[in-house]
Each structure stands twice: as C-alpha cells, then as structure tokens.
Design a protein around this motif. Structure first.
Motif, mmCIF file in Angstrom:
data_model
loop_
_atom_site.group_PDB
_atom_site.id
_atom_site.type_symbol
_atom_site.label_atom_id
_atom_site.label_comp_id
_atom_site.label_asym_id
_atom_site.label_seq_id
_atom_site.Cartn_x
_atom_site.Cartn_y
_atom_site.Cartn_z
ATOM 1 N N VAL A 72 17.540 -1.416 52.753
ATOM 2 C CA VAL A 72 17.000 -0.918 51.489
ATOM 3 C C VAL A 72 15.715 -1.668 51.181
ATOM 4 C CG1 VAL A 72 17.411 -0.614 49.027
ATOM 5 C CG2 VAL A 72 19.312 -0.386 50.653
ATOM 6 N N VAL A 73 14.664 -0.899 50.840
ATOM 7 C CA VAL A 73 13.378 -1.472 50.438
ATOM 8 C C VAL A 73 13.045 -0.952 49.044
ATOM 9 C CG1 VAL A 73 10.940 -1.732 50.950
ATOM 10 C CG2 VAL A 73 12.597 -1.587 52.824
ATOM 11 N N VAL A 74 12.876 -1.885 48.108
ATOM 12 C CA VAL A 74 12.488 -1.511 46.741
ATOM 13 C C VAL A 74 11.183 -2.240 46.423
ATOM 14 C CG1 VAL A 74 13.111 -1.576 44.305
ATOM 15 C CG2 VAL A 74 14.878 -1.107 46.035
ATOM 16 N N ILE A 75 10.200 -1.475 45.958
ATOM 17 C CA ILE A 75 8.902 -2.053 45.612
ATOM 18 C C ILE A 75 8.670 -1.856 44.118
ATOM 19 C CG2 ILE A 75 6.426 -1.971 46.018
ATOM 20 C CD1 ILE A 75 7.029 -0.826 48.777
ATOM 21 N N VAL A 76 8.364 -2.964 43.448
ATOM 22 C CA VAL A 76 8.016 -2.910 42.020
ATOM 23 C C VAL A 76 6.535 -3.272 41.920
ATOM 24 C CG1 VAL A 76 8.472 -3.818 39.732
ATOM 25 C CG2 VAL A 76 10.363 -3.575 41.371
ATOM 26 N N SER A 77 5.720 -2.278 41.544
ATOM 27 C CA SER A 77 4.268 -2.505 41.464
ATOM 28 C C SER A 77 3.921 -3.266 40.193
ATOM 29 C CB SER A 77 3.526 -1.169 41.506
ATOM 30 O OG SER A 77 3.896 -0.377 40.392
ATOM 31 N N VAL A 108 17.402 -10.005 42.224
ATOM 32 C CA VAL A 108 17.139 -11.158 43.078
ATOM 33 C C VAL A 108 15.785 -11.760 42.709
ATOM 34 C CG1 VAL A 108 16.788 -11.921 45.458
ATOM 35 C CG2 VAL A 108 18.512 -10.173 44.937
ATOM 36 N N PRO A 109 15.715 -13.086 42.473
ATOM 37 C CA PRO A 109 14.430 -13.726 42.154
ATOM 38 C C PRO A 109 13.443 -13.611 43.316
ATOM 39 C CG PRO A 109 16.277 -15.170 41.620
ATOM 40 C CD PRO A 109 16.835 -14.035 42.397
ATOM 41 N N ALA A 110 12.172 -13.440 42.998
ATOM 42 C CA ALA A 110 11.134 -13.297 44.035
ATOM 43 C C ALA A 110 10.628 -14.664 44.472
ATOM 44 C CB ALA A 110 9.999 -12.421 43.512
ATOM 45 N N ASP A 111 11.559 -15.483 45.034
ATOM 46 C CA ASP A 111 11.171 -16.815 45.480
ATOM 47 C C ASP A 111 11.213 -16.957 46.993
ATOM 48 O OD1 ASP A 111 13.849 -16.612 45.854
ATOM 49 O OD2 ASP A 111 14.421 -18.320 44.583
ATOM 50 N N GLY A 112 11.407 -15.872 47.694
ATOM 51 C CA GLY A 112 11.404 -15.908 49.148
ATOM 52 C C GLY A 112 12.701 -16.414 49.758
ATOM 53 N N ARG A 126 22.269 -8.544 52.213
ATOM 54 C CA ARG A 126 21.512 -9.780 52.155
ATOM 55 C C ARG A 126 20.107 -9.405 51.721
ATOM 56 N NH1 ARG A 126 23.185 -15.002 51.569
ATOM 57 N NH2 ARG A 126 21.681 -16.462 52.509
ATOM 58 N N VAL A 127 19.660 -9.904 50.538
ATOM 59 C CA VAL A 127 18.417 -9.428 49.912
ATOM 60 C C VAL A 127 17.449 -10.591 49.761
ATOM 61 C CG1 VAL A 127 17.400 -8.305 47.892
ATOM 62 C CG2 VAL A 127 19.687 -7.637 48.688
ATOM 63 N N ILE A 128 16.180 -10.294 50.027
ATOM 64 C CA ILE A 128 15.112 -11.255 49.823
ATOM 65 C C ILE A 128 13.980 -10.563 49.069
ATOM 66 C CG2 ILE A 128 13.938 -10.733 52.009
ATOM 67 C CD1 ILE A 128 13.293 -13.711 52.222
ATOM 68 N N ALA A 129 13.308 -11.271 48.170
ATOM 69 C CA ALA A 129 12.209 -10.706 47.373
ATOM 70 C C ALA A 129 10.961 -11.564 47.547
ATOM 71 C CB ALA A 129 12.605 -10.632 45.904
ATOM 72 N N HIS A 130 9.780 -10.856 47.591
ATOM 73 C CA HIS A 130 8.551 -11.589 47.863
ATOM 74 C C HIS A 130 7.382 -10.835 47.231
ATOM 75 C CE1 HIS A 130 5.824 -14.275 49.888
ATOM 76 N NE2 HIS A 130 5.210 -13.269 50.514
ATOM 77 N N HIS A 131 6.480 -11.583 46.562
ATOM 78 C CA HIS A 131 5.271 -10.975 46.016
ATOM 79 C C HIS A 131 4.303 -10.709 47.166
ATOM 80 C CE1 HIS A 131 6.522 -11.629 41.914
ATOM 81 N NE2 HIS A 131 6.734 -12.927 42.163
ATOM 82 N N ALA A 132 3.738 -9.493 47.197
ATOM 83 C CA ALA A 132 2.837 -9.142 48.309
ATOM 84 C C ALA A 132 1.898 -8.027 47.891
ATOM 85 C CB ALA A 132 3.657 -8.722 49.517
ATOM 86 N N THR A 144 5.947 -6.507 43.984
ATOM 87 C CA THR A 144 7.063 -7.303 44.536
ATOM 88 C C THR A 144 7.903 -6.416 45.445
ATOM 89 O OG1 THR A 144 7.142 -8.650 42.536
ATOM 90 C CG2 THR A 144 9.050 -8.753 44.012
ATOM 91 N N VAL A 145 8.140 -6.930 46.635
ATOM 92 C CA VAL A 145 8.941 -6.180 47.608
ATOM 93 C C VAL A 145 10.329 -6.815 47.676
ATOM 94 C CG1 VAL A 145 9.128 -5.448 50.017
ATOM 95 C CG2 VAL A 145 6.887 -5.643 48.925
ATOM 96 N N TYR A 146 11.338 -5.955 47.514
ATOM 97 C CA TYR A 146 12.745 -6.364 47.645
ATOM 98 C C TYR A 146 13.299 -5.720 48.911
ATOM 99 C CZ TYR A 146 12.308 -7.675 42.736
ATOM 100 O OH TYR A 146 11.902 -8.235 41.558
ATOM 101 N N LEU A 147 13.718 -6.562 49.865
ATOM 102 C CA LEU A 147 14.228 -6.064 51.136
ATOM 103 C C LEU A 147 15.690 -6.499 51.292
ATOM 104 C CD1 LEU A 147 13.973 -4.754 53.933
ATOM 105 C CD2 LEU A 147 13.069 -6.936 54.770
ATOM 106 N N GLY A 148 16.552 -5.534 51.517
ATOM 107 C CA GLY A 148 17.975 -5.835 51.725
ATOM 108 C C GLY A 148 18.485 -5.257 53.030
#
Length: 494
Positions: A72-77, A108-112, A126-132, A144-148
């Motif tokens: 799952v990929v969620v992007i919050v602009s 999930v916090p965007a702290d990598g 298993r989810v990770i979030a990162h500003h990009a 912010t990209v949320y990848l699970g």
C-alpha cells in the motif's frame, strides 16, 4: 519431596527440566527469527521509499517500484490532498485505497522508522513514512509518502516456526521421559533390590526360633564410590550384625530350653522320691509329733505342686522342640464336655454352663493336649474368680475353624498383665487368686504353646466383670460319612 516413588519424581523432574529448556530455546528461536524477518522487511521498506521518482502512474504515486503484491502506498501532498494505491496481482493495475486504509496508514509518524500497523480490511502491515518530493500530474510537489508492505509471509513463517518448535518440544519431552525412565530404572535397580530385601526382613518373625535372613546385596551393587552403593554396603553390614545377634539369641534360647528340659527331667525322680517318703510318713503318723506330722504334710503338698510345675515346664520344653504332638481326628465337643464335667466335680461353688453345637467339631489334634488346654482355661477361671461366678464354655464353628470360648463374669484380667497373660510366669497378684493352689504362671503359656503347635491361636478379651478366653483350631476335612475317632471313655453329649 513430592509424592510418588523416587524414580517417578526423578523422571518427572527431568521431563520438566527438558520441557523448560525446550520451551526457552523455542522462545529464543522465535524471537531471533522474528527479529531477522522484521529487519529484512524494514530494510526492504527503506530501500523502496528512498528510490528516485520515475514518473507518475495513473494513481498519482511515483518513484516506488519493485514492491510486493498487496503493498500500500499513500501520498499526502502539501496541500492536504491524499492519494493511495494497492499494488495489484499482475503488477500492471493498481486499485485505489479506501479512506479507512488511508487513515490507518497516515497514523504512522514520518520519521523514517518502520512500524507494524493493522490496516483496516487488509491485516498486519509494516509501514514506513518519509517526507519526499513526489511527482504527480501537476508536477513535482512536496508531500509525505506512506509505504506499507504486507506481513503475511512473515506471519506464515512465524506460524510454521512455532508449530515446529511445539512439535520439537513434545518430542523432546516424550524422548526424555522414555530415556530418563530407562536410565533411572537401571540406576535405581540396586536401591529397589535393597528396599525389597529390607521389606522381606521387616516382615520376618525375629523374636524366636531360627531365623534365616535373605541374601545380601551383590558386591557389584555395593560400590562405595556412589551413594546407592554405599547404602547397599552399609545395609549388608547391618544384616551381618543382625544375623550375628540372632544367632547368639538362638544359641542362648536353645541353651535355656535344653537346661529347662534337662532340669525338669532330672527333677522328676527326686520329687517323686520326696513325695513318696512324705506319703509314707502320712500313712504311719503314730510315731510323729504334731509338728513333724504337719511339716510332712506340707512337704507332700509342696512336692505335688512342684511336680506339676516340673511337668508343665517339661511339656513346654517339648513343645518348643516341636515334639510330643500326636495328631489324630478328635471331636472337640466331646473334649470340652468331658473337661467341664470334671471341673464341676472339683468346684461346685461355681456355676458351670455349656453351649455346644448339635454336630461334631472334628479337628486333627493331640487329644490329651487339647484336653489339658481346656482344663487349664477352666482351672484358670476357677482359681481367679470368686465363688458364685458363672463360667460358660461354648463351642462353635466359624468357616473352617472351631472356636472354643471360656467366658466368666468374674473380676476380669488385671490390666497390667492383660497383654502378657500368655507369657510364661505371668501371674495375677495373690489378692485376685481365689484358690489355695495358687498359680505357677505356666497354665496359659501352655495354652498358647499347644494352640500354636496345632496351627491355631489363643486370645483373651477382658474388662471389669467380664473375661473371655478364645481358642481357634482348624477343622479337619473328613470324607463324607467318615465318623471321627472317639476314645472308649468318651462321654455322650447331652
């Protein structure tokens, strides 16, 4: 120590220890594998979310490739808009995410750092979030990209691992139980043999007669270098000491018995001579002074009493030696009837009653000795109860035994001698003896010895106002229609 045998306790504790170790090792293995798989998944997430954008797909996501099916990929602009996709089965199509999925991902916090999240309708991810910088149809925007990535493979591996660990634990426990049981049984075999020997010794009659102790523990099982061997060695030494003591006791008993038999035999002739001279002097009292005549009368009486004592001691010595028992078929009812008839003549100041069965009670016994036994009990009741006492003698059949009981309503057997009444020279005090003859203390000892020689028993039950001496003797199994042997002088029952 817990309940149960030592071998059972040892096997149980070994199995518990093996189970504890197996469970601990399994738990450690599960933790390690879980950590390895999780690190691999986190590494894969970090690599995927760090890829440069390669253009947008129709869903609006960009720069992410090589994701497993179901990712799952969620992007919050930066303007607050949210888009998301779920990787399809054929890698060519993606489906849009639902608001519930988006909400689960964006927590999930965007702290990598990767975290495990339960995604609504999809399960554990298993989810990770990162500003990009994210490419979209309107250009590159900040978001912010949320990848699970799904954890179904992780879950499957963990389930299989736990199953394998559980099976291994059960097999280890069963194997440990079988092996431990065999090892413990072999190790404790000397101890079990020692316990068996000790049990056999504890059940032996060690107080009289010749005693043959069981075999010792073998030398192969008495190694002083181990605990069980030392116990076996000490036990063998103890048996040697006990056997030595028993042998010494037996030799002493035999000497005493032989002395009593010899002394009794040798005393018969002098006593007979004394009694004869005393009776001779009583026949010609004219030349004797009153004092001498009285003395000769006392000598005659005492010689007769001492003669009875010697005869009793000689009979006991013969019974101890296993001699002087002539077994024939006798009717116990007839013997009791004759004995009671005799005592009625000798003591008319007591009330003598009989309770006899209609059928004979036939046993293999020595007629004279059984008659003496019954006579001793009746004489005991006569001597130790006051005039007017009712003495009831009964014969009954119980199973394969004949029971002869002599019961009276006298003062009872004194409590201090009740437990020792069948021992030799056990006597009541003079105040309880209502007879000039007194008591030698051997009458009831003869009763017990004769009954033991016939395979029977003698017992007493007594309290104030009641005494009952009971004899039990095995009955003889006669052929159908065979009459018992009777003596010519046998009195008819009636």
């Amino acid at each position: 120590m817990g309940k149960g045998t030592l071998s059972r306790q040892l096997v149980t504790r070994i199995c518990a220890l093996v189970a504890l170790i197996a469970i601990a090792m399994g738990a450690v293995g599960v933790v390690i594998v879980n950590r390895i798989l999780t690190d691999q998944l986190d590494q894969q997430l970090a690599q995927a979310i760090g890829l440069e954008s390669r253009g947008a797909r129709g869903s609006g996501t960009a720069g992410l490739g090589g994701l497993p099916i179901g990712s799952v990929v969620v992007i919050v602009s930066s303007d607050g808009s949210t888009t998301g996709t779920i990787e399809g089965m054929d890698r060519t199509r993606s489906s849009d995410t639902s608001p519930e999925v988006n909400a689960s991902m964006t927590r999930v916090p965007a702290d990598g750092r990767a975290r495990t999240v339960s995604v609504a309708g999809l399960g554990a991810y298993r989810v990770i979030a990162h500003h990009a910088l994210v490419s979209s149809d309107s250009g590159v925007i900040t978001g912010t990209v949320y990848l699970g990535m799904p954890m179904d493979r992780w879950s499957r591996v963990m389930r299989e691992l736990i199953t394998i660990e559980a099976v291994f634990t059960v097999v280890a426990i069963v194997g440990a139980a079988v092996i431990a049981r065999a090892v413990v049984k072999d190790s404790l075999r000397p101890l079990n043999r020692l316990a068996s020997t000790a049990t056999e010794v504890s059940q032996m009659d060690l107080d009289t007669g010749e005693v043959s102790l069981p075999d010792r523990i073998p030398a192969s099982e008495t190694d002083p270098e181990n605990e069980v061997g030392r116990v076996g060695l000490v036990f063998n030494r103890m048996l040697d000491n006990v056997e030595g003591a028993l042998s010494a006791r037996e030799r002493s008993e035999n000497k005493i018995k032989q002395f009593v038999a010899d002394a009794s035999h040798e005393l018969r002739n002098p006593l007979a001579a004394i009694s004869g001279y005393a009776e001779l002097s009583e026949r010609s009292p004219e030349g004797l002074s009153p004092d001498v005549a009285f003395a000769m009368g006392r000598i005659a009486a005492e010689s007769r009493r001492m003669g009875r004592l010697v005869e009793d001691m000689l009979l006991l010595a013969r019974l101890d030696a296993g001699r002087n028992v002539e077994l024939v078929s006798v009717d116990l009812v007839e013997i009791v009837l004759n004995a009671v008839s005799d005592v009625q003549v000798a003591s008319s100041d007591h009330h003598w009653k009989l309770q006899l069965p209609d059928e004979p009670a036939v046993a293999r016994a020595d007629r004279d000795q059984i008659h003496q036994v019954v006579t001793n009990l009746l004489s005991n009741a006569r001597k130790h109860t006051p005039a007017g006492t009712t003495v009831t003698t009964s014969v009954r059949i119980e199973g394969r035994e004949a029971v002869i009981a002599v019961q009276d309503d006298g003062p009872g057997v004194p409590a201090e001698i009740r437990e020792h009444v069948f021992e030799r020279f056990a006597r009541a005090d003079a105040a309880r003896t209502h007879d000039e003859e007194g008591s030698t203390g051997l009458g009831l000892a003869i009763v017990a010895a004769v009954m033991a020689a016939h395979g029977g028993s003698a017992s007493v039950d007594s309290h104030e106002g009641y005494s009952c001496f009971t004899l039990r003797i095995p009955l003889e199994e006669l052929p159908t229609g065979a009459p018992p042997e009777t003596s010519p002088a046998g009195a008819p029952r009636g």
